[in-house]
Design a protein around this motif. Structure first.
Motif, mmCIF file in Angstrom:
data_model
loop_
_atom_site.group_PDB
_atom_site.id
_atom_site.type_symbol
_atom_site.label_atom_id
_atom_site.label_comp_id
_atom_site.label_asym_id
_atom_site.label_seq_id
_atom_site.Cartn_x
_atom_site.Cartn_y
_atom_site.Cartn_z
ATOM 1 N N GLU A 136 -1.016 -41.461 -106.917
ATOM 2 C CA GLU A 136 -1.333 -41.188 -108.534
ATOM 3 C C GLU A 136 -0.244 -41.563 -109.341
ATOM 4 O O GLU A 136 1.043 -41.429 -109.111
ATOM 5 N N MET A 137 -0.461 -42.373 -110.537
ATOM 6 C CA MET A 137 0.532 -42.773 -111.648
ATOM 7 C C MET A 137 0.567 -41.691 -112.689
ATOM 8 O O MET A 137 -0.658 -41.515 -112.893
ATOM 9 N N PHE A 138 1.568 -41.263 -113.118
ATOM 10 C CA PHE A 138 1.611 -40.550 -114.237
ATOM 11 C C PHE A 138 2.775 -40.710 -115.122
ATOM 12 O O PHE A 138 3.920 -41.102 -114.710
ATOM 13 N N SER A 139 2.667 -40.823 -116.574
ATOM 14 C CA SER A 139 3.725 -41.163 -117.605
ATOM 15 C C SER A 139 3.450 -40.531 -118.756
ATOM 16 O O SER A 139 2.567 -40.136 -119.285
ATOM 17 N N MET A 141 -0.280 -49.986 -115.656
ATOM 18 C CA MET A 141 -0.933 -49.529 -114.609
ATOM 19 C C MET A 141 -2.090 -50.105 -114.005
ATOM 20 O O MET A 141 -2.153 -50.429 -112.736
ATOM 21 N N ILE A 142 -2.839 -50.880 -115.075
ATOM 22 C CA ILE A 142 -4.097 -51.666 -114.522
ATOM 23 C C ILE A 142 -3.318 -52.897 -113.839
ATOM 24 O O ILE A 142 -4.113 -53.178 -112.629
ATOM 25 N N GLY A 178 -3.135 -42.798 -113.995
ATOM 26 C CA GLY A 178 -3.898 -44.101 -113.204
ATOM 27 C C GLY A 178 -3.793 -43.752 -111.593
ATOM 28 O O GLY A 178 -2.985 -43.264 -111.080
ATOM 29 N N THR A 179 -4.987 -43.975 -110.910
ATOM 30 C CA THR A 179 -4.925 -44.160 -109.526
ATOM 31 C C THR A 179 -4.256 -45.408 -109.132
ATOM 32 O O THR A 179 -4.509 -46.419 -109.381
ATOM 33 N N ALA A 180 -3.104 -45.204 -108.319
ATOM 34 C CA ALA A 180 -2.688 -46.329 -107.723
ATOM 35 C C ALA A 180 -3.460 -46.830 -106.440
ATOM 36 O O ALA A 180 -3.862 -47.884 -106.273
ATOM 37 N N LEU A 181 -4.011 -45.632 -105.627
ATOM 38 C CA LEU A 181 -4.844 -46.000 -104.601
ATOM 39 C C LEU A 181 -5.579 -44.703 -104.015
ATOM 40 O O LEU A 181 -4.650 -43.743 -103.823
ATOM 41 N N ALA A 182 -6.821 -44.599 -103.880
ATOM 42 C CA ALA A 182 -7.517 -43.454 -103.191
ATOM 43 C C ALA A 182 -7.894 -44.117 -101.975
ATOM 44 O O ALA A 182 -8.659 -44.672 -101.664
#
Length: 631
Positions: free
Chosen positions: A480-483, A499-500, A584-588
């Motif tokens: 997960e990414m968070f800012s 993020m996208i 944003g999800t980097a990878l699930a």
């Protein structure tokens, strides 16, 4: 062991010989059981009275000793430190004090709060009973004596704890724009909350009426105080009718009137507090406002595609597509039956190369994000319930299904008001909570963090073919990414676009065919003002949504989370404002792994092609093929 209640009329034995006195230190717990006070020194015989013997029932440092007979003094104390628990003698005779064990001592002290239990330390080396041990014992005793109060405990547990960050909402903006917020609730599928903005206005009108009544009473009280100060104690601004009313009153009548005014003010202040609390409760439930970029309604808008479609015309191909469930069974990579036996539906085992793929995907996503300047964090998986709620994770009114697992509380913890703990549904929650009750510096923004964590979702969808396998599960690994950004739309959208771009780079490198969507209002959560999803192509889902399935998402939450978490920002001018948050999800892992198994499947070879970007973490292997296993 039980003991007799202390006796106030026990006389000292005539046969006792005089004893040399010894200085002792006396301390006593305060009434709340959490602090200690030094009571000074006193002199008392070093030998215990005949009716005093320590016990080990509730204090581990006390040696159990019994007198040899009823008319003989206690046996000599052992060399180990000994604590004697005593109550003050009602007759004032030191030798007439009777021993009382801790349960009886606490039970008696709670019935008569004016009799303070005293701990007498007979040796300087005696380890002291800590305040925590004392208060815990008291709470255990009260829990045993109290009747069943489960309802009260549940009510207490549901209240916001005093340690929680105090939310500071812009209720004025809701009051001035009730129709805007009401329509926003309807557009975002929160129809049951649509009346909340108008209820807030009605409550505010009541609060204003209480304020007006309070001002009138305070004015009346000020006049009464001046009248009590002296016959001429009036002001030119005092209303003539009130002065005339009090003109012929005696001092006693004025005092009685002052008491009535005080009682009336207390009632008004209590009503004002309840009205304010109800307005805040309603405002907390209202979702964030929606961005102008967000499509209204239920249909998303396709923004772009990633990679070419592997088979745009399936009817023209003889390729055999398989579900990842079949592929996993064919290659022995997935075990759903064993997980159903151990944990139930919605859990799974990843075996051999599938477990390797999970770690490879995590390493690949982290490497991509950290290379772009995102700092890595390893967050906790357990957070306070009020932190999760502040981030917008709560049941949706459309279906009433909960999103998170709550850890059961004991009655003792609930009675103490201990905050409820929950399993984090995403690393977004502990990352946002990391800066709760914190003031950020403008020079440090934007703060960009990336974290890998296990995620727990209580709602895994209705059981059926659409959610079969790894597509919807209760527990999974996610990067997960968070800012935190400045409260500026342009700068926030730059982080959002970054993020996208990272999501596109990660999924594109895996060779998956995807599409980027601008999500509609009906699909937004409570905290998001704008959300973009990326959906990957799953061959096994062709009959549902043309094979598309969500694999990542990114959201702008403006100040929704920071206001509820009391995260503030100090600007260069020294002003305190609320930063905005983006996640944003980097990878699930499960869904991406499922997409790799389905899109990389080769029916003739019975193998799966490993994406080239993952091979450095897969020992250079190119394919996952069948193997002969002993088990």
């Amino acid at each position: 062991m039980k003991c007799k209640p202390p006796s106030s009329n026990t006389a000292p034995s005539d046969s006792e010989e005089p004893k040399t006195s010894k200085e002792e230190v006396v301390i006593a717990p305060s009434f709340n059981g959490r602090s200690w006070r030094y009571l000074g020194r006193f002199h008392d015989p070093p030998q215990a009275p005949s009716n005093l013997f320590p016990t080990t029932a509730f204090c581990g440092s006390i040696s159990q000793r019994k007198p040899t007979s009823d008319n003989l003094p206690a046996l000599p104390l052992t060399t180990s430190p000994t604590v004697a628990l005593m109550r003050p003698s009602l007759s004032g005779v030191a030798a007439s004090k009777s021993f009382t064990c801790l349960p009886c001592l606490l039970r008696t002290s709670t019935r008569n709060s004016f009799q303070r239990p005293v701990l007498t330390y007979t040796e300087r080396t005696t380890p002291r009973l800590s305040p925590a041990q004392f208060s815990n014992s008291a709470r255990q005793l009260h829990a045993q004596e109290a009747p069943d109060q489960t309802a009260a405990f549940n009510t207490a547990a549901s209240l916001r704890p005093t340690t929680a960050p105090k939310p500071l909402l812009d209720i004025k903006h809701i009051r001035l724009n009730p129709d805007l917020y009401s329509q926003n609730c309807i557009d975002r599928n929160y129809k049951s909350l649509a009346e909340y903005p108008h209820k807030i206005n009605a409550l505010f009108a009541e609060w204003q009426a209480q304020q007006k009544a309070g001002r009138a009473l305070r004015e009346r009280g000020n006049i009464l105080r001046r009248r009590l100060a002296g016959p001429g104690g009036t002001s030119r601004d005092d209303p003539r009718e009130i002065i005339d009313e009090f003109g012929d009153m005696s001092r006693g009548e004025i005092l009685e009137e002052a008491r009535k005014v005080k009682a009336g003010l207390a009632g008004i202040e209590e009503t004002e507090g309840k009205l304010q609390a109800e307005m805040e409760r309603l405002a907390l439930a209202i979702p964030n406002l929606t961005s102008d970029e967000t499509p209204r309604g239920t249909e998303p808008e396709v923004m772009s595609y990633i990679n070419n479609h592997p088979e745009p015309e399936p009817a023209l191909s003889d390729r055999v597509w398989r579900s990842h469930v079949h592929v996993g069974a064919e290659l022995g990579l997935l075990d759903f039956a064993g997980a159903a036996s151990s944990s139930g539906w919605g859990w799974y085992y990843l075996l051999d190369e599938a477990a390797d793929l999970e770690q490879a995907l995590i390493s690949y996503a982290l490497a991509t994000a950290t290379r772009a300047g995102w700092r890595q964090v390893s967050p906790p998986s357990v957070v306070y319930g009020h932190i999760a709620a502040a981030c917008g994770f709560q049941p949706r009114d459309a279906n009433g299904e909960t999103q998170i697992y709550a850890i059961a509380q004991s009655r003792e913890d609930a009675a103490r008001g201990k905050p409820e703990l929950v399993l984090a549904g995403t690393a977004e929650i502990p990352l946002a909570g990391m800066k709760a009750d914190t003031v950020l510096d403008e020079a440090d923004l934007p703060l960009k963090r990336v974290a890998v964590s296990r995620c727990y979702r209580a709602e895994a969808g209705a059981r059926g073919s659409e959610t079969k396998g790894l597509y919807r599960v209760h527990e999974f690994t996610k990067v997960e990414m968070f800012s935190w950004t400045l409260p500026d739309q342009v700068e926030t959208e730059e982080i959002f676009d970054e993020m996208i771009d990272l999501q596109t780079e990660i999924l594109g490198g895996l060779g998956l065919h995807c599409r980027v969507l601008e999500m509609p209002t009906a699909d937004l959560g409570a905290s998001a003002t704008r959300k973009c999803d990326i959906e990957a192509f799953f061959p096994s889902r062709r009959e549902r949504n043309d094979g598309w399935g969500e694999v990542t998402s990114a959201s702008i939450c403006t100040d929704y989370q920071t206001r509820r978490l009391a995260t503030r920002l100090k600007t260069k001018e020294g002003k305190l404002v609320y930063p905005w948050t983006v996640n944003g999800t980097a990878l699930a892992v499960p869904r991406v792994l499922a997409a790799i198994l389905e899109n990389g499947w080769n029916e003739s070879e019975k193998s799966v092609l490993i994406p080239e970007v993952l091979r450095p973490w897969m020992d250079g292997r190119e394919k996952i093929g069948p193997r002969h296993r002993m088990n």
